[in-house]
Design a protein around this motif. Structure first.
Motif, PDB file in Angstrom:
ATOM      1  N   ALA A 184      -1.980  10.831  -8.583  1.00  0.00           N
ATOM      2  CA  ALA A 184      -1.527  10.050  -9.732  1.00  0.00           C
ATOM      3  C   ALA A 184      -2.606   9.074 -10.198  1.00  0.00           C
ATOM      4  O   ALA A 184      -2.796   8.860 -11.397  1.00  0.00           O
ATOM      5  CB  ALA A 184      -0.247   9.295  -9.373  1.00  0.00           C
ATOM      6  N   LEU A 185      -3.335   8.479  -9.246  1.00  0.00           N
ATOM      7  CA  LEU A 185      -4.400   7.544  -9.592  1.00  0.00           C
ATOM      8  C   LEU A 185      -5.523   8.261 -10.342  1.00  0.00           C
ATOM      9  O   LEU A 185      -6.048   7.746 -11.338  1.00  0.00           O
ATOM     10  CB  LEU A 185      -4.938   6.886  -8.322  1.00  0.00           C
ATOM     11  N   ILE A 186      -5.881   9.447  -9.880  1.00  0.00           N
ATOM     12  CA  ILE A 186      -6.924  10.227 -10.561  1.00  0.00           C
ATOM     13  C   ILE A 186      -6.472  10.600 -11.961  1.00  0.00           C
ATOM     14  O   ILE A 186      -7.252  10.538 -12.926  1.00  0.00           O
ATOM     15  CB  ILE A 186      -7.264  11.483  -9.736  1.00  0.00           C
ATOM     16  N   ARG A 237       0.864  -1.172   0.000  1.00  0.00           N
ATOM     17  CA  ARG A 237       0.000   0.000   0.000  1.00  0.00           C
ATOM     18  C   ARG A 237       0.902   1.223   0.000  1.00  0.00           C
ATOM     19  O   ARG A 237       1.514   1.545   1.018  1.00  0.00           O
ATOM     20  CB  ARG A 237      -0.919  -0.012   1.223  1.00  0.00           C
ATOM     21  N   TYR A 238       0.978   1.884  -1.128  1.00  0.00           N
ATOM     22  CA  TYR A 238       1.967   2.942  -1.320  1.00  0.00           C
ATOM     23  C   TYR A 238       1.836   4.011  -0.236  1.00  0.00           C
ATOM     24  O   TYR A 238       0.747   4.477   0.086  1.00  0.00           O
ATOM     25  CB  TYR A 238       1.793   3.584  -2.691  1.00  0.00           C
ATOM     26  N   GLY A 239       2.999   4.388   0.313  1.00  0.00           N
ATOM     27  CA  GLY A 239       3.030   5.426   1.338  1.00  0.00           C
ATOM     28  C   GLY A 239       2.823   4.919   2.748  1.00  0.00           C
ATOM     29  O   GLY A 239       2.919   5.693   3.702  1.00  0.00           O
ATOM     30  N   ARG A 271       2.377  13.020   2.583  1.00  0.00           N
ATOM     31  CA  ARG A 271       2.769  13.515   1.254  1.00  0.00           C
ATOM     32  C   ARG A 271       2.701  12.399   0.208  1.00  0.00           C
ATOM     33  O   ARG A 271       2.166  12.592  -0.884  1.00  0.00           O
ATOM     34  CB  ARG A 271       4.187  14.097   1.329  1.00  0.00           C
ATOM     35  N   MET A 272       3.209  11.219   0.546  1.00  0.00           N
ATOM     36  CA  MET A 272       3.226  10.123  -0.417  1.00  0.00           C
ATOM     37  C   MET A 272       1.819   9.641  -0.747  1.00  0.00           C
ATOM     38  O   MET A 272       1.503   9.375  -1.916  1.00  0.00           O
ATOM     39  CB  MET A 272       4.077   8.968   0.111  1.00  0.00           C
ATOM     40  N   THR A 273       0.963   9.523   0.254  1.00  0.00           N
ATOM     41  CA  THR A 273      -0.405   9.072  -0.005  1.00  0.00           C
ATOM     42  C   THR A 273      -1.179  10.111  -0.809  1.00  0.00           C
ATOM     43  O   THR A 273      -1.983   9.763  -1.677  1.00  0.00           O
ATOM     44  CB  THR A 273      -1.135   8.784   1.313  1.00  0.00           C
ATOM     45  N   ARG A 274      -0.908  11.394  -0.544  1.00  0.00           N
ATOM     46  CA  ARG A 274      -1.582  12.451  -1.300  1.00  0.00           C
ATOM     47  C   ARG A 274      -1.132  12.444  -2.761  1.00  0.00           C
ATOM     48  O   ARG A 274      -1.950  12.558  -3.688  1.00  0.00           O
ATOM     49  CB  ARG A 274      -1.290  13.801  -0.643  1.00  0.00           C
ATOM     50  N   ASP A 275       0.175  12.285  -2.995  1.00  0.00           N
ATOM     51  CA  ASP A 275       0.687  12.238  -4.368  1.00  0.00           C
ATOM     52  C   ASP A 275       0.180  11.013  -5.113  1.00  0.00           C
ATOM     53  O   ASP A 275      -0.122  11.073  -6.310  1.00  0.00           O
ATOM     54  CB  ASP A 275       2.222  12.242  -4.360  1.00  0.00           C
ATOM     55  N   GLU A 276       0.079   9.869  -4.406  1.00  0.00           N
ATOM     56  CA  GLU A 276      -0.423   8.652  -5.047  1.00  0.00           C
ATOM     57  C   GLU A 276      -1.890   8.796  -5.442  1.00  0.00           C
ATOM     58  O   GLU A 276      -2.306   8.332  -6.506  1.00  0.00           O
ATOM     59  CB  GLU A 276      -0.247   7.464  -4.102  1.00  0.00           C
ATOM     60  N   LYS A 277      -2.660   9.476  -4.627  1.00  0.00           N
ATOM     61  CA  LYS A 277      -4.072   9.699  -4.947  1.00  0.00           C
ATOM     62  C   LYS A 277      -4.198  10.567  -6.188  1.00  0.00           C
ATOM     63  O   LYS A 277      -5.023  10.295  -7.076  1.00  0.00           O
ATOM     64  CB  LYS A 277      -4.776  10.356  -3.756  1.00  0.00           C
ATOM     65  N   ASN A 300      -8.325   9.562 -15.420  1.00  0.00           N
ATOM     66  CA  ASN A 300      -8.739  10.575 -16.392  1.00  0.00           C
ATOM     67  C   ASN A 300      -8.129  10.306 -17.756  1.00  0.00           C
ATOM     68  O   ASN A 300      -8.765  10.538 -18.792  1.00  0.00           O
ATOM     69  CB  ASN A 300      -8.338  11.969 -15.907  1.00  0.00           C
ATOM     70  N   GLY A 301      -6.880   9.817 -17.761  1.00  0.00           N
ATOM     71  CA  GLY A 301      -6.236   9.515 -19.033  1.00  0.00           C
ATOM     72  C   GLY A 301      -6.954   8.418 -19.783  1.00  0.00           C
ATOM     73  O   GLY A 301      -7.107   8.474 -21.008  1.00  0.00           O
TER      74      GLY A 301
END
Length: 259
Positions: free
Chosen positions: A110-112, A50-52, A102-108, A116-117
């Protein structure tokens, strides 16, 4: 098994911002040893299922197990963890697992972005509603033909790629030199910028430009972008002396010596 696949698929690198690291007021309250332990924990959380989150084989590690991972005595690890927690450097989940905000926020984020992509892009930047079909021409029984796919689009979709994911026509040495120059001038290419640069280089190539010459020109002038080569001659090597290039074709001069 699923956790092992996630660890295997983890990126071999993570984003690290030295300026943010040194500007973190909570982290600066901790000792040098505690900050060293925290960077070790960040590396473990980067490979976590689980990242972060600080998980080892899917479980919250004890202080003794963490000490084995970082190579320090358990008593020191426990003391440094208490120091980090007291300063508010990390948070704990309901399971008791340490995690980086910070890591969990950045991973969220990136997932969004990935979702979207797959859906065609950022929904806030693209139209969410299609324009209603126009009634113009329907009364006359006219049928507007669909726009056929252009030859250029089909050619771009079928372009061959090498094992490294780059087009076969791309000169590897010149491309590496261009990327190194961008890093040297503090403007490194992001993944998105690389794709845009390759698209522009392909457009210039289809217009008759030599990709190697275009890349050398930008590297030589330290240009961030790629532009057509106006001269038929390839740009000189950056190691050539500027004085020699400036006066290489100058006519000889006669110096009169008075006695």
């Amino acid at each position: 098994m699923e956790g092992a696949e996630q660890v295997k698929a983890a990126k071999p690198y993570m984003q690290f911002y030295p300026q943010d690291w040194r500007a973190d007021e909570k982290l600066r309250l901790c000792s040098l040893a505690a900050r060293g332990l925290w960077i070790e924990i960040l590396a473990l959380m980067h490979r976590s299922e689980r990242y972060g989150h600080l998980l080892i084989s899917g479980h919250v590690p004890t202080d003794v197990q963490l000490a084995v991972q970082v190579g320090a005595p358990p008593q020191e690890v426990s003391a440094m963890l208490a120091e980090l927690q007291s300063a508010g450097v990390f948070s704990r989940a309901a399971s008791g697992a340490i995690y980086s905000r910070r890591m969990t926020r950045d991973e969220k984020k990136a997932l969004i972005a990935r979702q979207n992509g797959k859906s065609g892009g950022n929904p806030s930047l693209r139209k969410t509603k299609e324009k209603p079909a126009s009634d113009k021409g329907q009364d006359k029984g006219e049928v507007k033909p669909q726009r056929p796919e252009t030859r250029d689009q089909s050619r771009r979709e079928d372009k061959p790629l090498s094992g490294d994911g780059l087009p076969d026509w791309l000169p590897r040495d010149e491309w590496a030199g261009f990327k190194a120059m961008r890093t040297r001038i503090k403007k490194p290419l992001t993944h998105r910028a690389e794709q845009m640069a390759l698209a522009e280089l392909e457009r210039l190539r289809e217009g008759g430009q030599n990709p190697a010459a275009v890349l050398k020109q930008s590297e030589f002038h330290c240009w961030k972008g790629l532009f057509p080569v106006k001269s038929s001659e390839a740009p000189a090597s950056p190691g050539v002396d500027l004085f020699e290039r400036k006066y290489a074709n100058a006519p000889p001069r006669t110096i009169e010596v008075r006695q």
